[in-house]
Design a protein around this motif. Sequence first.
Motif, short mmCIF file in Angstrom:
data_model
loop_
_atom_site.label_atom_id
_atom_site.label_comp_id
_atom_site.label_asym_id
_atom_site.label_seq_id
_atom_site.Cartn_x
_atom_site.Cartn_y
_atom_site.Cartn_z
N LYS A 1 27.19 41.13 -82.39
CA LYS A 1 27.68 40.17 -83.39
C LYS A 1 29.10 39.69 -83.16
CE LYS A 1 26.65 40.70 -87.66
NZ LYS A 1 26.57 41.20 -89.04
N ARG A 2 29.77 40.18 -82.14
CA ARG A 2 31.19 39.90 -81.90
C ARG A 2 32.03 40.44 -83.07
NH1 ARG A 2 32.32 33.89 -80.28
NH2 ARG A 2 34.31 34.75 -79.53
N SER A 3 33.30 40.04 -83.08
CA SER A 3 34.22 40.51 -84.10
C SER A 3 34.02 39.73 -85.40
CB SER A 3 35.67 40.36 -83.61
OG SER A 3 35.89 41.14 -82.46
N PRO A 4 34.46 40.29 -86.54
CA PRO A 4 34.32 39.58 -87.82
C PRO A 4 34.94 38.18 -87.75
CG PRO A 4 34.98 41.85 -88.20
CD PRO A 4 35.06 41.63 -86.72
N GLY A 5 34.22 37.21 -88.30
CA GLY A 5 34.71 35.84 -88.31
C GLY A 5 34.31 35.03 -87.10
N LYS A 6 33.70 35.67 -86.10
CA LYS A 6 33.25 34.98 -84.90
C LYS A 6 31.74 35.07 -84.79
CE LYS A 6 37.59 35.74 -82.39
NZ LYS A 6 38.04 34.34 -82.49
N THR A 7 31.14 34.14 -84.09
CA THR A 7 29.69 34.12 -83.94
C THR A 7 29.31 34.29 -82.48
OG1 THR A 7 29.68 31.70 -83.72
CG2 THR A 7 29.42 32.61 -85.94
N GLY A 8 28.05 34.70 -82.29
CA GLY A 8 27.55 34.83 -80.92
C GLY A 8 27.19 36.25 -80.57
N SER A 9 26.48 36.40 -79.47
CA SER A 9 26.04 37.69 -78.97
C SER A 9 26.35 37.79 -77.48
CB SER A 9 24.54 37.86 -79.20
OG SER A 9 24.01 38.91 -78.43
N HIS A 10 26.63 39.00 -77.03
CA HIS A 10 26.88 39.22 -75.61
C HIS A 10 25.60 39.17 -74.78
CE1 HIS A 10 30.67 40.67 -77.28
NE2 HIS A 10 31.17 40.61 -76.06
N PHE A 11 24.45 39.04 -75.45
CA PHE A 11 23.17 39.09 -74.75
C PHE A 11 22.51 37.73 -74.59
CE2 PHE A 11 23.85 43.14 -76.88
CZ PHE A 11 23.68 44.04 -75.84
N SER A 12 22.99 36.72 -75.32
CA SER A 12 22.34 35.42 -75.31
C SER A 12 23.15 34.40 -74.53
CB SER A 12 22.15 34.91 -76.74
OG SER A 12 21.71 33.56 -76.75
N PRO A 13 22.55 33.74 -73.55
CA PRO A 13 23.29 32.71 -72.79
C PRO A 13 23.66 31.50 -73.65
CG PRO A 13 20.97 32.70 -72.17
CD PRO A 13 21.18 33.90 -73.05
N LYS A 14 23.05 31.37 -74.84
CA LYS A 14 23.35 30.27 -75.74
C LYS A 14 24.53 30.58 -76.67
CE LYS A 14 18.61 28.51 -75.80
NZ LYS A 14 17.44 28.15 -76.64
N SER A 15 25.07 31.78 -76.55
CA SER A 15 26.21 32.16 -77.38
C SER A 15 27.41 31.27 -77.06
CB SER A 15 26.58 33.62 -77.11
OG SER A 15 27.81 33.95 -77.72
N PRO A 16 28.23 30.93 -78.08
CA PRO A 16 29.44 30.13 -77.82
C PRO A 16 30.44 30.83 -76.90
CG PRO A 16 29.41 30.96 -80.08
CD PRO A 16 28.06 31.23 -79.52
N LEU A 17 30.20 32.09 -76.61
CA LEU A 17 31.05 32.82 -75.67
C LEU A 17 30.97 32.25 -74.25
CD1 LEU A 17 30.38 36.56 -76.60
CD2 LEU A 17 32.64 35.54 -76.37
N PHE A 18 29.80 31.67 -73.92
CA PHE A 18 29.50 31.41 -72.52
C PHE A 18 29.41 29.92 -72.20
CE2 PHE A 18 27.04 35.33 -73.73
CZ PHE A 18 28.02 36.20 -73.30
N LYS A 19 29.75 29.59 -70.95
CA LYS A 19 29.57 28.24 -70.42
C LYS A 19 28.15 28.10 -69.87
CE LYS A 19 34.38 28.29 -68.79
NZ LYS A 19 35.25 28.26 -67.58
N PRO A 20 27.62 26.88 -69.79
CA PRO A 20 26.29 26.70 -69.20
C PRO A 20 26.18 27.27 -67.79
CG PRO A 20 26.97 24.70 -70.34
CD PRO A 20 28.16 25.62 -70.35
N SER A 21 27.26 27.20 -67.03
CA SER A 21 27.24 27.70 -65.65
C SER A 21 27.12 29.23 -65.59
CB SER A 21 28.50 27.26 -64.91
OG SER A 21 29.66 27.77 -65.55
N GLU A 22 27.34 29.91 -66.72
CA GLU A 22 27.29 31.38 -66.75
C GLU A 22 25.94 31.90 -67.24
OE1 GLU A 22 32.07 32.07 -67.61
OE2 GLU A 22 30.71 31.66 -69.28
N LYS A 23 25.00 30.98 -67.45
CA LYS A 23 23.70 31.33 -68.04
C LYS A 23 23.02 32.46 -67.28
CE LYS A 23 19.07 29.39 -68.70
NZ LYS A 23 18.24 28.15 -68.64
N TRP A 24 22.90 32.33 -65.97
CA TRP A 24 22.12 33.31 -65.21
C TRP A 24 22.86 34.64 -65.06
CZ3 TRP A 24 17.25 32.97 -65.17
CH2 TRP A 24 16.64 31.72 -65.27
N ASP A 25 24.17 34.60 -65.06
CA ASP A 25 24.92 35.86 -65.10
C ASP A 25 24.58 36.63 -66.36
OD1 ASP A 25 26.20 35.52 -62.70
OD2 ASP A 25 28.13 34.91 -63.55
N VAL A 26 24.61 35.95 -67.51
CA VAL A 26 24.32 36.60 -68.79
C VAL A 26 22.89 37.11 -68.82
CG1 VAL A 26 24.20 36.27 -71.28
CG2 VAL A 26 26.06 35.22 -69.98
#
Length: 355
Positions: free
Chosen positions: A177-202
């Motif tokens: 869930k990331r830190s409070p107040g932020k969205t996204g997951s470390h497991f999903s390539p669609k998370s706002p954490l990641f760039k499209p180019s990082e999809k396959w790494d994730v």
Amino acid sequence: MTSSTVRIDNTPHGESSEEITKLPFTLGDVKAAIPAECFQPQVWKSLLFFFRDIAIIAGLYALAHYLDSWLFFPIFWVMQGTMFWALFVVGHDCGHQSFSRHKWLNDLVGHLSHTPILVPYHGWRISHRTHHKNTGSLENDESWYPISERAYNQMDIVEKVGRHYLFLLAYPVYLFKRSPGKTGSHFSPKSPLFKPSEKWDVITSTVLWTAMVGLLAFLTYEWGFMWLIKYYAAPYIVFVIWLDLVTFLHHTEPGIPWYREGEWTFLKGALSSVDRDYGFINHIHHDIGTHVAHHIFLNIPHYNLKKATEAIKPLLGEYYHKTDESILTSLWNSFRKCHFVPDEGKRVYYTSYMK
């Protein structure tokens, strides 16, 4: 905090100061003070630490299996959980590309270090990069950033207790869930954490993480739930406590400044960290408590951090932060004094209603 190595600031919390608006040195000045060899990873040395950790973990498993004693298991949990934490730090260096000059080797050893302890290597590597790029920024830091006094006062008692006193078990939640107040997951390539180019790494790291969970489920099916507790779950909990404790204390201290937009710079943020002494654990967890130099130049291998720190201390002077308090004392002080920062001000400090 030791006055000889820590800047004592008398500016009222929330106010700006010309003294700190412009640092008396630049990033280039700091780099020039560090011997060039500190930036050079040595593959043989990096691999030595990796295989040392693996060998100790394997030896502890063999000893625990041989003794199979409830008198030994609690000792085993603490020792093995500590070694899981040490292995995490090796993967941490791989994520910073300070393990070697070869990205393929860094990524290979990073996955070998992180997957067995249920860390999605690439997902965590990328979010940790965000933390390093924005350290000390109230708006943009990724982890262990303060909340405002207004937000603190709006929290209910359950949220306050969870955030400020039960955080030592927060890491698995952060991965999902990331830190409070932020969205996204470390497991999903669609998370706002990641760039499209990082999809396959994730995706790669998530698949390997899922395979590890599957392996643990299979072994639990074969050998029973008690096996999981004795040989994996209990050491894993100790590992999580170590990870949350150390990373929390890296940046949580009453005298360390945090910055809002307009005052924050990379170097100021990097200096908003504290070097801490973990005693005999220092070498076991690869001197990760030597954190100021690491935040300024994340590509310095862990075995060169002490030398780099000694080189920059004369230049940084009062801007270098170190404490000689015991870890438990520092943790207690942060429990009591680091609850929120003022609502206003470009440069602010942790404070609390507690005395």
